[in-house]
Design an enzyme around this catalytic site. Structure first.
Site, PDB file in Angstrom:
ATOM      1  N   SER A 117       0.825  -1.206   0.000  1.00 21.48           N
ATOM      2  CA  SER A 117       0.000   0.000   0.000  1.00 21.48           C
ATOM      3  C   SER A 117       0.859   1.255   0.000  1.00 21.48           C
ATOM      4  O   SER A 117       1.969   1.262   0.564  1.00 21.48           O
ATOM      5  CB  SER A 117      -0.901   0.006   1.235  1.00 21.48           C
ATOM      6  OG  SER A 117      -1.526   1.258   1.413  1.00 21.48           O
ATOM      7  N   TYR A 133      -2.440  -0.287   9.964  1.00 21.54           N
ATOM      8  CA  TYR A 133      -2.607  -0.845   8.616  1.00 21.54           C
ATOM      9  C   TYR A 133      -1.312  -0.709   7.823  1.00 21.54           C
ATOM     10  O   TYR A 133      -0.812  -1.667   7.232  1.00 21.54           O
ATOM     11  CB  TYR A 133      -3.748  -0.131   7.902  1.00 21.54           C
ATOM     12  CG  TYR A 133      -3.843  -0.476   6.432  1.00 21.54           C
ATOM     13  CD1 TYR A 133      -4.216  -1.753   6.019  1.00 21.54           C
ATOM     14  CD2 TYR A 133      -3.559   0.478   5.451  1.00 21.54           C
ATOM     15  CE1 TYR A 133      -4.299  -2.077   4.669  1.00 21.54           C
ATOM     16  CE2 TYR A 133      -3.640   0.168   4.109  1.00 21.54           C
ATOM     17  CZ  TYR A 133      -4.014  -1.108   3.721  1.00 21.54           C
ATOM     18  OH  TYR A 133      -4.088  -1.418   2.379  1.00 21.54           O
TER      19      TYR A 133
END
Length: 340
Positions: free
Chosen positions: A126, A151
């Protein structure tokens, strides 16, 4: 080829699966169909990819025994790991979900790839891994040691874990740092989705950091094209890699990291205006401070990706938002027929 796609009922997973099937590959898709967002949307994605050459297995990545059984039975040529607990802000509310899926689940995938000699592992990282880094455009050679959300930390951990398995067991691993993916059938927790919903319902939209933000929005078809091209290009050792001045995007092991972004950041104001024009409705805005775990801007340097697969994402924001709004109005029936 026989290809495993994890997270096959997800946004990127379903589009990737459909593209692979069009190319004639045999695809096994797995997904745990969790309730992080509307399960019916996930089931409806599966409906349009079910068909010849595709089989779906409901399975959670943290179930290591079942993962091993699937690998043993199917003997995959390529594994594309897109399953993960997504969402920056939700990682503050429910951190253990990220440990189970993004850490324990990813170890189970790595272990299965090792045991059953998978020749190419592609996995989703990501843009969030860049965290506090403000040197833009973000380069895959930059250090990413200061995440600002759990995350992001789990995605950085995935890259480190993948490198370890590439080094120890020579498993080719390719990590893809996706930049703000959007398009039809997208995730309801994403801003473009909630903005569209609230504008149609004449509700205020929340504009964080007083609108002083930008994102490198990347259309789903461009993401999928990069993934598909990499299925036939397993990672290799980086030529000339020097441990005295290590480039973090590669290694002496068969390990690579790429940014997959549009290489064209758009301000939040222009983004909202594009949605307004597609809907023909002006948004009612409420301005708020920056949220915890968020970053002010993202901007992908994609030179490494272009050099490797000769492809550069190119879909304009207007085209992508128009396609999304068209799908949204058809799927939800406009402001009066939303089934969320």
């Amino acid at each position: 080829m026989k290809i495993l796609v994890t997270g096959a009922a997800g946004f990127i997973g379903s589009f990737t699966t459909a593209a692979l099937l069009r190319l004639g590959h045999e695809v096994i898709g797995i997904d745990n169909l969790n309730n992080y967002y509307d399960i019916q949307l996930k089931r409806d994605r599966l409906k349009w990819i079910l068909g010849k050459g595709f089989a779906f297995i409901e399975c959670d990545l943290k179930n290591g025994k079942k993962i091993n059984d699937i690998f043993k039975a199917e003997k995959f040529d390529v594994v594309i790991n897109l399953a993960a607990q997504a969402g920056v802000r939700y990682s503050i509310e429910n951190p253990r979900a990220y440990v189970d899926s993004n850490l324990v689940g990813f170890v189970n995938i790595l272990e299965a790839c090792r045991e059953f000699d998978v020749g190419n592992l592609i996995y989703a990282s990501s843009s969030s891994v860049y965290g506090m880094n403000s040197n833009q455009p973000f380069s895959v050679s930059d250090a990413v040691d200061h995440p600002v959300s759990l995350y992001a930390a789990t995605k950085k951990s995935n890259e480190l874990m993948a490198h370890t398995y590439s080094h120890l067991y020579k498993i080719p691993t390719t990590g893809l740092r996706f930049f703000t993916v959007y398009g039809p059938w997208g995730r309801p927790d994403m801003a473009y989705f909630s903005f569209t919903r609230d504008i149609l319902a004449k509700k205020k939209i929340k504009v964080f950091n007083n609108g002083e933000m930008s994102r490198d929005f990347t259309y789903i078809d461009d993401i999928v094209e990069a993934v598909v091209r990499l299925t036939v290009k397993p990672a290799t050792a980086m030529e000339g890699w020097n441990p005295m001045t290590p480039d973090s995007s590669g290694s002496s092991a068969p390990y690579r990291i790429y940014n997959v972004g549009n290489n064209n950041p758009v301000s939040l104001g222009d983004f909202i205006e594009t949605i307004e024009k597609a809907l023909g409705i002006e948004a009612i805005k409420t301005y708020l401070p920056m949220q915890q775990g968020d970053v002010k801007s993202t901007f992908a340097n994609i030179d490494a990706l272009v050099n490797e697969i000769d492809y550069q994402p190119k879909t304009s924001l207007k085209f992508g938002i128009d396609r999304f709004v068209e799908w949204y109005l058809q799927y939800y029936g406009g402001a009066d027929g939303m089934n969320e």
